[in-house]
Design a protein around this motif. Structure first.
Motif, PDB file in Angstrom:
ATOM      1  N   ARG A  21       0.772  -1.183  -0.035  1.00 31.81           N
ATOM      2  CA  ARG A  21       0.039  -0.135   0.020  1.00 31.81           C
ATOM      3  C   ARG A  21       0.836   1.497   0.084  1.00 31.81           C
ATOM      4  O   ARG A  21       0.636   2.211  -0.809  1.00 31.81           O
ATOM      5  CB  ARG A  21      -0.923  -0.030   1.009  1.00 31.81           C
ATOM      6  CG  ARG A  21      -2.000   0.900   1.217  1.00 31.81           C
ATOM      7  CD  ARG A  21      -2.924   0.959   2.284  1.00 31.81           C
ATOM      8  NE  ARG A  21      -3.857   2.153   2.404  1.00 31.81           N
ATOM      9  CZ  ARG A  21      -3.913   3.341   2.844  1.00 31.81           C
ATOM     10  NH1 ARG A  21      -2.879   3.464   3.464  1.00 31.81           N
ATOM     11  NH2 ARG A  21      -4.968   4.221   2.621  1.00 31.81           N
ATOM     12  N   TYR A  37      -7.295   0.047   2.123  1.00 33.48           N
ATOM     13  CA  TYR A  37      -7.339  -1.358   2.418  1.00 33.48           C
ATOM     14  C   TYR A  37      -8.533  -1.795   2.186  1.00 33.48           C
ATOM     15  O   TYR A  37      -8.561  -3.209   1.906  1.00 33.48           O
ATOM     16  CB  TYR A  37      -7.046  -1.229   4.178  1.00 33.48           C
ATOM     17  CG  TYR A  37      -5.815  -0.945   4.789  1.00 33.48           C
ATOM     18  CD1 TYR A  37      -4.886  -1.916   4.619  1.00 33.48           C
ATOM     19  CD2 TYR A  37      -5.448   0.279   5.201  1.00 33.48           C
ATOM     20  CE1 TYR A  37      -3.249  -1.752   4.930  1.00 33.48           C
ATOM     21  CE2 TYR A  37      -4.240   0.388   5.595  1.00 33.48           C
ATOM     22  CZ  TYR A  37      -3.160  -0.546   5.481  1.00 33.48           C
ATOM     23  OH  TYR A  37      -1.874   0.002   5.792  1.00 33.48           O
ATOM     24  N   LEU A  40      -7.766  -2.834  -1.574  1.00 29.71           N
ATOM     25  CA  LEU A  40      -6.448  -3.387  -1.560  1.00 29.71           C
ATOM     26  C   LEU A  40      -6.825  -4.771  -1.405  1.00 29.71           C
ATOM     27  O   LEU A  40      -6.353  -5.831  -2.241  1.00 29.71           O
ATOM     28  CB  LEU A  40      -5.362  -2.763  -0.926  1.00 29.71           C
ATOM     29  CG  LEU A  40      -4.054  -3.455  -0.757  1.00 29.71           C
ATOM     30  CD1 LEU A  40      -3.506  -3.569  -2.146  1.00 29.71           C
ATOM     31  CD2 LEU A  40      -2.956  -2.827   0.047  1.00 29.71           C
TER      32      LEU A  40
END
Length: 223
Positions: A21, A37, A40
């Motif tokens: 990230r 998040y 991802l």
């Protein structure tokens, strides 16, 4: 586009989720706001299910100050690209359709231009230029029609958008010319351009350097 970004980064080196990230944020710059998040990890699971990436041995434990509380221990899993993932990455790099002319698509593809062949780079750059030229003309028309009907702040915002389009078109034209000449971006930077009226090509010396000191006269040298 997130698939391409993830595969591209893992093509360089295996990473755990938190590091991935961070690298996405560094690589994509302004586009990083779209990376979270929440998007991802589902993408990582999908790529893993498709056989494009795999989990490797756990990395060294990440300290509590490095990983936000909501990520628990997932950041310790190391992701690696597979042979199938590398093939898919190359296929995605070779795509130069309309989606690569839009803001997010162009940004992700441009971030991996070093791995992209010249013909594909040119097709994407030229397509992006056409898209921004269309946007620029639309803004010009809107300004012409609405200049007398909107307030000064809205007018200024539209002018700002028009200026941004004009700057990007010039930037794209420079990149296209550089690609066609076989050069590298940055070779025709301002530092190497002929000086304009009242300008100098000389880089200002840093404060305190000897170039700031007046030349000593012969009398001072002898004294």
């Amino acid at each position: 586009m997130l698939d391409l970004a993830i595969l591209g980064l893992l093509h360089e080196t295996p990473m755990h989720g938190y590091e991935l990230r961070k690298q996405l944020g560094t690589k994509l710059g302004a586009i990083r706001a779209a990376i979270s998040y929440g998007s991802l990890y589902p993408t990582l699971r999908r790529l893993q299910a498709a056989g494009l990436i795999t989990e490797g041995a756990p990395a060294e434990p990440v300290t509590a100050t490095e990983v936000p509380a909501l990520t628990t221990r997932r950041g310790r899993v190391v992701y690696k690209i597979t042979a199938e993932g590398k093939e898919r990455f190359q296929e995605m790099l070779a795509q130069a359709g309309p989606e690569t002319y839009e803001d997010a698509g162009f940004g992700v593809h441009f971030a991996f231009f070093a791995r992209t062949d010249q013909d594909t780079r040119l097709r994407i750059l030229e397509g992006r230029r056409r898209r921004i030229e269309e946007r620029r003309e639309g803004l010009r028309d809107a300004l012409t029609r609405a200049a007398e009907r909107i307030d000064a702040y809205t007018l200024e915002l539209q002018r700002h958008g028009l200026d941004a389009c004009e700057r990007e078109v010039r930037w794209l034209e420079e990149l296209i010319a550089t690609e066609r000449s076989g050069g590298q971006p940055g070779q025709n930077s301002r530092a190497t351009q002929p000086a304009g009226p009242g300008e100098s090509n000389t880089t200002p010396p840093p404060p305190g350097s000897s170039r700031h000191l007046p030349e000593r006269t012969e009398d001072e040298e002898g004294g």
